[in-house]
Design an enzyme around this catalytic site. Structure first.
Site, PDB file in Angstrom:
ATOM      1  N   ARG A   2       0.796  -1.215   0.000  1.00 15.93           N
ATOM      2  CA  ARG A   2       0.000   0.000   0.000  1.00 15.93           C
ATOM      3  C   ARG A   2       0.836   1.275   0.000  1.00 15.93           C
ATOM      4  NH1 ARG A   2      -2.789  -4.024   2.050  1.00 15.93           N
ATOM      5  NH2 ARG A   2      -0.757  -4.489   2.923  1.00 15.93           N
ATOM      6  N   THR A   3       1.794   1.343   0.921  1.00 17.89           N
ATOM      7  CA  THR A   3       2.518   2.606   1.111  1.00 17.89           C
ATOM      8  C   THR A   3       3.312   2.961  -0.140  1.00 17.89           C
ATOM      9  OG1 THR A   3       2.665   2.037   3.440  1.00 17.89           O
ATOM     10  CG2 THR A   3       4.075   3.815   2.680  1.00 17.89           C
ATOM     11  N   LYS A  52      26.740  -4.964  -2.408  1.00 18.67           N
ATOM     12  CA  LYS A  52      28.186  -4.843  -2.664  1.00 18.67           C
ATOM     13  C   LYS A  52      28.866  -4.042  -1.559  1.00 18.67           C
ATOM     14  CE  LYS A  52      27.317  -4.652  -7.659  1.00 18.67           C
ATOM     15  NZ  LYS A  52      27.388  -3.776  -8.828  1.00 18.67           N
ATOM     16  N   ARG A 108      11.739   3.843   3.529  1.00 15.49           N
ATOM     17  CA  ARG A 108      11.297   2.840   4.510  1.00 15.49           C
ATOM     18  C   ARG A 108      12.497   1.968   4.818  1.00 15.49           C
ATOM     19  NH1 ARG A 108       6.017  -1.030   4.367  1.00 15.49           N
ATOM     20  NH2 ARG A 108       5.130   0.915   5.133  1.00 15.49           N
ATOM     21  N   HIS A 142       5.405   5.794  11.490  1.00 16.61           N
ATOM     22  CA  HIS A 142       4.869   5.648  10.133  1.00 16.61           C
ATOM     23  C   HIS A 142       3.881   6.813   9.980  1.00 16.61           C
ATOM     24  CE1 HIS A 142       3.541   4.019   6.477  1.00 16.61           C
ATOM     25  NE2 HIS A 142       3.146   2.813   6.841  1.00 16.61           N
TER      26      HIS A 142
HETATM   27  C1  NCD Z   1       2.079  -1.278   8.126  1.00 16.16           C
HETATM   28  C2  NCD Z   1       3.590  -1.153   8.080  1.00 16.16           C
HETATM   29  O1  NCD Z   1       4.247  -1.561   7.139  1.00 16.16           O
HETATM   30  O2  NCD Z   1       4.087  -0.623   9.032  1.00 16.16           O
HETATM   31  N1  NCD Z   1       1.461  -1.422   6.895  1.00 16.16           N
HETATM   32  C3  NCD Z   1       1.338  -0.380   6.032  1.00 16.16           C
HETATM   33  O3  NCD Z   1       2.212   0.448   5.876  1.00 16.16           O
HETATM   34  N2  NCD Z   1       0.164  -0.283   5.385  1.00 16.16           N
HETATM   35  C4  NCD Z   1       1.620  -2.256   9.131  1.00 16.16           C
HETATM   36  C5  NCD Z   1       2.053  -3.685   8.994  1.00 16.16           C
HETATM   37  O4  NCD Z   1       2.942  -4.057   8.256  1.00 16.16           O
HETATM   38  O5  NCD Z   1       1.477  -4.487   9.723  1.00 16.16           O
END
Ligand code: NCD
Length: 326
Positions: free
Chosen positions: A74-75, A102, A124, A152
């Site tokens: 999703r993100t 590397k 991320r 997040h």
């Molecule tokens: C979350 C994450 O990656 O922190 N999901 C997300 O970003 N939609 C929560 C999760 O992974 O459970």
């Protein structure tokens, strides 16, 4: 609403001069006013999405990079969609096939990508603080898309936006975060954001995943979903983050499910207008049963739509602050 009034309500308006941040690293450092500003802008972007007018060339000529060192559905996709809908270029970096293998450091990798002419890095990483480190070392904007169990912020914002849209307010609501509080960055961003806007928060889950120390932040804690359920307005069902745990926090998923799965029986004991959220990915039968996840109280897919609107607002705001030279 007349056509002219509809048009006016679809306007995004001038850049808000009170927004001064080039980076979005977490909700801990944002004020209540700043959070409301992002929510209000995201709401305007959401209106455009609903009206079929999501394309808006506010970031033409800008380049964004998705620098994801952890998995995402999703993100990552919604940041890419948000950038493209604003007319920016979005490049996807894949950690698995990069020169990290590397021996290149994350900072060197990011600096090299920035040297190609990038305006925003969306990052991320499993290590808390990685976005903060990049913000100190890069000249471009940095947006935190999840740093380990820490924060997040865009997930927190989209959760809060969904609650505000559905229930009309945040102040005075009781929001319960259920599950793996210890390892959830969604939990932390929800707590910072919702508390600033006046919600009462309950963190609830097995004692191995819920520390009494949350009380120090003004958050209530509980080990029993059944006890707290009748007084909760919103449930945010968090996934058990097995990938961040060194030991199993409970004997079996079945036992966890008996105590914490949101199912039809529990729904019958909840407030009649309870709102059910989950950041996804959901494990059907563990955090929530299919009938509840797909039922009328669930806003799970609406959260995903709001995710694009929130990320449009965030990309627009951080690049606009950069252009203003702050
Ligand atoms: C979350 C994450 O990656 O922190 N999901 C997300 O970003 N939609 C929560 C999760 O992974 O459970």
């Amino acid at each position: 609403m007349s056509e002219a009034a509809t048009e006016a309500s679809l306007e995004i308006g001038p850049f808000p001069s009170q927004w001064r941040r080039r980076h979005l690293l977490g909700l801990e450092e944002l004020s209540a006013d700043e959070i409301c500003l992002v929510l209000d802008k995201a709401q305007q972007f959401r209106r455009r999405i609903d009206a079929g007018q999501a394309k808006l060339p506010l970031l033409t000529g800008k380049t964004c990079v998705n620098l994801f060192f952890e998995n995402s559905t999703r993100t990552r996709t919604s940041f890419a969609l948000a950038a493209r809908r604003l007319g920016a270029d979005m490049v996807d970096f894949s950690a698995a096939t990069s020169s990290l293998s590397k021996g290149e450091t994350v900072i060197d990798t990011a600096k090299n990508i920035e040297a190609m002419g990038v305006d925003v890095v969306v990052v991320r990483h499993r290590t808390p603080g990685t976005p903060h480190l990049l913000a100190q070392n890069l000249d471009c904007s940095v947006v935190n898309a999840g740093d380990g169990p820490h924060e997040h912020p865009t997930q927190g914002l989209l959760d809060i936006l969904t609650i505000r849209q559905r229930l009309g307010r945040i102040e005075g609501l009781t929001v319960a975060l259920i599950g793996d509080i210890a390892h959830s960055r969604t939990a932390r961003s929800n707590i910072w954001g919702l508390k600033k806007l006046g919600a009462h928060i309950i963190v609830c889950g097995p004692s191995t995943l819920v520390s009494p120390r949350w009380a120090e932040l003004g958050v209530e804690y509980s080990y029993s979903l059944d006890d707290i359920l009748p007084r909760v307005d919103v449930l945010n069902l968090l996934r058990i983050q097995f990938e961040r745990q060194f030991t199993r926090p409970f004997p079996s998923v079945r036992e966890y499910a008996l105590l914490y799965t949101m199912d039809r029986k529990r729904l019958a004991r909840a407030k009649p207008d309870i709102l059910i959220l989950a950041p996804g990915p959901i494990n059907r039968g563990v955090e929530v049963t299919p009938e509840v996840a797909d039922g009328p109280h669930s806003a799970i897919l609406d959260q995903v739509t709001n995710g694009v609107a929130v990320r449009m607002a965030v990309l627009w705001l951080v690049t606009g602050a950069g252009d203003a030279g702050s």
